[in-house]
Design a protein around this motif. Structure first.
Motif, PDB file in Angstrom:
ATOM      1  N   GLN A   1      -3.197   7.626   0.158  1.00  0.00           N
ATOM      2  CA  GLN A   1      -2.911   8.977  -0.330  1.00  0.00           C
ATOM      3  C   GLN A   1      -4.150   9.868  -0.525  1.00  0.00           C
ATOM      4  N   SER A   2      -5.141   9.047  -1.151  1.00  0.00           N
ATOM      5  CA  SER A   2      -6.481   9.642  -1.385  1.00  0.00           C
ATOM      6  C   SER A   2      -7.370   9.896  -0.194  1.00  0.00           C
ATOM      7  N   SER A   3      -6.692   9.384   0.974  1.00  0.00           N
ATOM      8  CA  SER A   3      -7.673   9.533   2.285  1.00  0.00           C
ATOM      9  C   SER A   3      -7.254  10.706   3.222  1.00  0.00           C
ATOM     10  N   ARG A   4      -6.592  11.305   2.599  1.00  0.00           N
ATOM     11  CA  ARG A   4      -5.793  12.434   3.823  1.00  0.00           C
ATOM     12  C   ARG A   4      -6.837  13.424   4.047  1.00  0.00           C
ATOM     13  N   LEU A   5      -7.893  13.663   3.209  1.00  0.00           N
ATOM     14  CA  LEU A   5      -8.760  14.774   3.471  1.00  0.00           C
ATOM     15  C   LEU A   5      -9.885  14.038   4.423  1.00  0.00           C
ATOM     16  N   LEU A   6      -9.931  12.714   4.425  1.00  0.00           N
ATOM     17  CA  LEU A   6     -11.004  12.355   5.376  1.00  0.00           C
ATOM     18  C   LEU A   6     -10.986  12.898   6.727  1.00  0.00           C
ATOM     19  N   ARG A   7     -12.174  13.111   7.628  1.00  0.00           N
ATOM     20  CA  ARG A   7     -12.377  13.942   8.874  1.00  0.00           C
ATOM     21  C   ARG A   7     -12.878  12.853   9.947  1.00  0.00           C
ATOM     22  N   PRO A   8     -12.621  13.103  11.000  1.00  0.00           N
ATOM     23  CA  PRO A   8     -13.025  12.150  12.439  1.00  0.00           C
ATOM     24  C   PRO A   8     -14.358  12.102  12.349  1.00  0.00           C
ATOM     25  N   TYR A   9     -15.220  13.198  11.876  1.00  0.00           N
ATOM     26  CA  TYR A   9     -16.842  13.162  12.285  1.00  0.00           C
ATOM     27  C   TYR A   9     -17.629  12.560  11.061  1.00  0.00           C
ATOM     28  N   ASN A  10     -18.303  11.987  11.160  1.00  0.00           N
ATOM     29  CA  ASN A  10     -19.192  11.454   9.952  1.00  0.00           C
ATOM     30  C   ASN A  10     -20.557  11.904  10.124  1.00  0.00           C
ATOM     31  N   PRO A  11     -20.821  12.929   9.372  1.00  0.00           N
ATOM     32  CA  PRO A  11     -22.451  13.606   9.444  1.00  0.00           C
ATOM     33  C   PRO A  11     -23.498  12.706   9.290  1.00  0.00           C
ATOM     34  N   ALA A  12     -23.198  11.911   8.072  1.00  0.00           N
ATOM     35  CA  ALA A  12     -24.378  11.257   7.663  1.00  0.00           C
ATOM     36  C   ALA A  12     -24.773   9.988   8.639  1.00  0.00           C
ATOM     37  N   THR A  13     -24.045   9.794   9.426  1.00  0.00           N
ATOM     38  CA  THR A  13     -24.327   8.683  10.576  1.00  0.00           C
ATOM     39  C   THR A  13     -24.347   9.456  11.871  1.00  0.00           C
ATOM     40  N   ASP A  14     -23.983  10.553  12.143  1.00  0.00           N
ATOM     41  CA  ASP A  14     -23.740  11.416  13.276  1.00  0.00           C
ATOM     42  C   ASP A  14     -22.873  10.451  14.230  1.00  0.00           C
ATOM     43  N   THR A  15     -21.820  10.067  13.947  1.00  0.00           N
ATOM     44  CA  THR A  15     -20.875   9.308  14.724  1.00  0.00           C
ATOM     45  C   THR A  15     -19.595   9.714  14.540  1.00  0.00           C
ATOM     46  N   SER A  16     -18.676   9.497  15.598  1.00  0.00           N
ATOM     47  CA  SER A  16     -17.209   9.801  15.027  1.00  0.00           C
ATOM     48  C   SER A  16     -16.416   8.199  15.297  1.00  0.00           C
ATOM     49  N   PRO A  17     -16.325   7.689  14.399  1.00  0.00           N
ATOM     50  CA  PRO A  17     -15.868   6.285  14.298  1.00  0.00           C
ATOM     51  C   PRO A  17     -14.337   6.036  15.076  1.00  0.00           C
ATOM     52  N   PHE A  18     -13.600   7.244  14.754  1.00  0.00           N
ATOM     53  CA  PHE A  18     -12.300   6.779  15.574  1.00  0.00           C
ATOM     54  C   PHE A  18     -12.318   7.242  16.977  1.00  0.00           C
ATOM     55  N   ALA A  19     -13.396   8.004  17.481  1.00  0.00           N
ATOM     56  CA  ALA A  19     -13.560   8.116  18.986  1.00  0.00           C
ATOM     57  C   ALA A  19     -14.522   7.294  19.609  1.00  0.00           C
ATOM     58  N   GLN A  20     -15.100   6.341  18.517  1.00  0.00           N
ATOM     59  CA  GLN A  20     -16.080   5.062  19.070  1.00  0.00           C
ATOM     60  C   GLN A  20     -15.057   3.840  19.575  1.00  0.00           C
ATOM     61  N   VAL A  21     -14.076   3.676  18.825  1.00  0.00           N
ATOM     62  CA  VAL A  21     -13.287   2.630  18.952  1.00  0.00           C
ATOM     63  C   VAL A  21     -11.938   3.070  18.342  1.00  0.00           C
ATOM     64  N   GLN A  22     -11.091   2.070  18.787  1.00  0.00           N
ATOM     65  CA  GLN A  22      -9.222   2.534  18.188  1.00  0.00           C
ATOM     66  C   GLN A  22      -9.309   2.006  16.965  1.00  0.00           C
ATOM     67  N   VAL A  23      -8.900   2.595  16.002  1.00  0.00           N
ATOM     68  CA  VAL A  23      -8.746   2.224  14.673  1.00  0.00           C
ATOM     69  C   VAL A  23      -7.202   2.650  14.346  1.00  0.00           C
ATOM     70  N   ALA A  24      -6.545   1.592  13.631  1.00  0.00           N
ATOM     71  CA  ALA A  24      -5.362   1.849  13.292  1.00  0.00           C
ATOM     72  C   ALA A  24      -4.895   1.287  11.748  1.00  0.00           C
ATOM     73  N   ASP A  25      -3.919   1.927  11.239  1.00  0.00           N
ATOM     74  CA  ASP A  25      -3.512   1.344   9.901  1.00  0.00           C
ATOM     75  C   ASP A  25      -2.392   0.411  10.190  1.00  0.00           C
ATOM     76  N   ALA A  26      -2.376  -0.836   9.724  1.00  0.00           N
ATOM     77  CA  ALA A  26      -1.530  -2.095  10.021  1.00  0.00           C
ATOM     78  C   ALA A  26      -0.707  -2.184   8.894  1.00  0.00           C
ATOM     79  N   GLY A  27      -0.463  -1.367   8.192  1.00  0.00           N
ATOM     80  CA  GLY A  27       0.588  -1.286   7.075  1.00  0.00           C
ATOM     81  C   GLY A  27       0.101  -2.269   6.220  1.00  0.00           C
ATOM     82  N   ASP A  28       0.966  -3.092   5.130  1.00  0.00           N
ATOM     83  CA  ASP A  28       0.753  -3.913   4.158  1.00  0.00           C
ATOM     84  C   ASP A  28       0.986  -5.393   4.448  1.00  0.00           C
ATOM     85  N   MET A  29       0.285  -6.331   4.054  1.00  0.00           N
ATOM     86  CA  MET A  29       0.555  -7.746   4.023  1.00  0.00           C
ATOM     87  C   MET A  29       2.027  -7.645   3.163  1.00  0.00           C
TER      88      MET A  29
END
Length: 329
Positions: A74-102
Motif C-alpha cells: 500500500q505504501s509503495s503506490r507512489l514509487l515511480r519507474p525511474y530511479n534518479p539516484a542511480t540513473d536507472t529504470s529498474p523495471f525496464a532493465q529487467v522484468q519485475v513482478a509481484d509474486a503475491g504472498d507465501m
C-alpha cells in the motif's frame, strides 16, 4: 472490468500507467507492478520476484508483522519507474513482478520455516532473484538456506538491524526472530569471512552477546559508527568485506530510528535515518546480490505510513541494485 494500462519499456511489463489510472486506485501490488501469475499466463517470466511472507509467530515483543507485506505494498503506490539516484529504470532493465504472498503455518514455526524454504526454492527454480517483504526476522533463515543452495556455496551476509539476532534460544525455542543468524552460522550457509551487522545499538543482555557474536565471525558497524564515520567510509568497509562473493542482504526496518520507522516490533532509540540507509544501499551497487529481505514492519504501530514508506523505498533500492547487476551480466 476495463483492461489495466501498463508501462511497457524494453519489452518488459512495468507498473500501472499512472497517467491513465490514479495511483490511489486499483490493486495494490508492489509499486503497482504486474502480478507474477498474470505474466506467466502470457508465457512471460520474471527476473526479480517481490514476494510477501505474512508471518509473526517468532516475535518476542510487539506482534503484527503478519500484516507487513500488505502495508508495504500500500505504501509503495507512489514509487515511480525511474530511479534518479542511480540513473536507472529498474523495471525496464529487467522484468519485475509481484509474486503475491507465501501461505505459511501461523501456529507452527518449524512447519512455517520448511514451507518458506520450499517456496523460495520453487520461486527461484527459473533463475529469478527474490526480494522478500515480511514478516518477522525468523523468515531470514529459510531464505538464506534457499539462497545458499542456489548459489552452491555459503553466501555473504549484510544484516541491517538494531539487534544482533544471534542469540541462542528464547524460552527454549531455537527458531525465533532473534536467533536466525546463529542458526545460519551453525548450518554453514553463510560465509563467516564476509558477514556484518550494520546499524546495531541499544542495551544487551550482557557482554557475552558481543563475544559470542564475534566468535561466529560477525563484524559490527553500529549506528553511532555511521554517524561518526559517515556513509562513504562505511560503504567502503562493507564492499571490502563482501568482495565478489554471492551476497544476501537482510534489512530489519528497526535499523531506522523510531522517528523514521515507529511501526516495528522492537524499536530502539538512536538509529539510522532513512537517508543514511538508502545511501548505504546505493553504495553497494555492482555487488553480486543473490537475494534480499525487508522485515519487521508492524503496521498497527505505524503513523502516517512512515514505516511503510521507508520499507517500500528500501525494497525499491534493493530491486534497483539487483536489476542493474542482472542487466550488466
Amino acid at each position: 472490468m476495463l483492461e489495466t494500462p501498463r508501462v511497457i519499456d524494453n519489452g518488459n511489463v512495468g507498473p500501472v500507467n499512472s497517467a491513465l489510472v490514479p495511483r490511489y486506485g486499483g490493486e495494490a501490488t508492489y509499486a503497482l507492478l504486474p502480478r507474477l501469475r498474470d505474466l506467466e499466463a502470457e508465457g512471460r517470466r520474471a527476473d526479480i520476484k517481490v514476494v510477501g511472507i505474512p508471518f509473526d509467530a517468532g516475535v518476542s515483543y510487539r506482534p503484527g508483522t503478519r500484516f507487513g507485506p500488505g502495508h508495504i505494498r500500500q505504501s509503495s503506490r507512489l514509487l515511480r519507474p525511474y530511479n534518479p539516484a542511480t540513473d536507472t529504470s529498474p523495471f525496464a532493465q529487467v522484468q519485475v513482478a509481484d509474486a503475491g504472498d507465501m501461505a505459511v503455518n501461523p501456529f507452527n514455526i518449524g512447519e512455517a520455516i520448511a514451507e518458506i524454504q520450499k517456496d523460495a526454492m520453487a520461486l527461484t527454480e527459473d533463475g529469478a532473484t527474490l526480494v522478500t517483504i515480511g514478516g518477522d526476522h525468523t523468515v531470514a533463515l529459510p531464505l538464506l538456506r534457499a539462497a545458499s543452495a542456489r548459489a552452491g556455496q555459503p553466501v555473504a551476509l549484510l544484516h541491517f538491524d538494531a539487534h544482533l539476532d544471534t542469540w541462542d534460544t528464547y524460552f527454549g525455542a531455537d527458531y525465533t526472530h532473534g536467533t536466525p543468524f546463529r542458526r545460519a552460522v551453525e548450518e554453514g550457509i553463510i560465509d563467516t569471512e564476509a558477514i556484518c551487522h550494520v546499524g546495531t545499538r541499544g542495551p544487551l543482555y550482557g557482554k557475552k552477546d558481543l563475544t559470542d557474536d564475534e566468535r561466529m565471525g560477525f563484524g559490527i558497524i553500529t549506528s553511532a559508527d555511521i554517524f561518526r564515520r559517515g556513509v562513504g567510509d562505511v560503504v567502503t568497509q562493507l564492499r571490502e568485506r563482501v568482495g565478489e562473493r554471492p551476497l544476501y542482504i537482510s534489512v530489519d526496518i528497526d535499523v531506522l530510528d523510531p522517528a523514521h520507522a515507529p511501526g516495528t516490533g522492537t524499536p530502539e532509540a538512536g538509529g539510522m535515518t532513512s537517508r543514511e540507509l538508502l545511501e548505504i544501499l546505493r553504495g553497494l551497487r555492482g555487488l553480486n546480490i543473490v537475494g534480499a529481505d525487508i522485515v519487521e514492519v508492524s503496521p498497527g504501530f505505524d503513523h502516517a505510513e512512515l514505516t511503510g514508506i521507508a520499507a517500500s523505498h528500501v525494497t525499491y533500492e534493493l530491486v534497483t541494485l539487483i536489476a542493474d547487476r542482472l542487466a550488466h551480466i
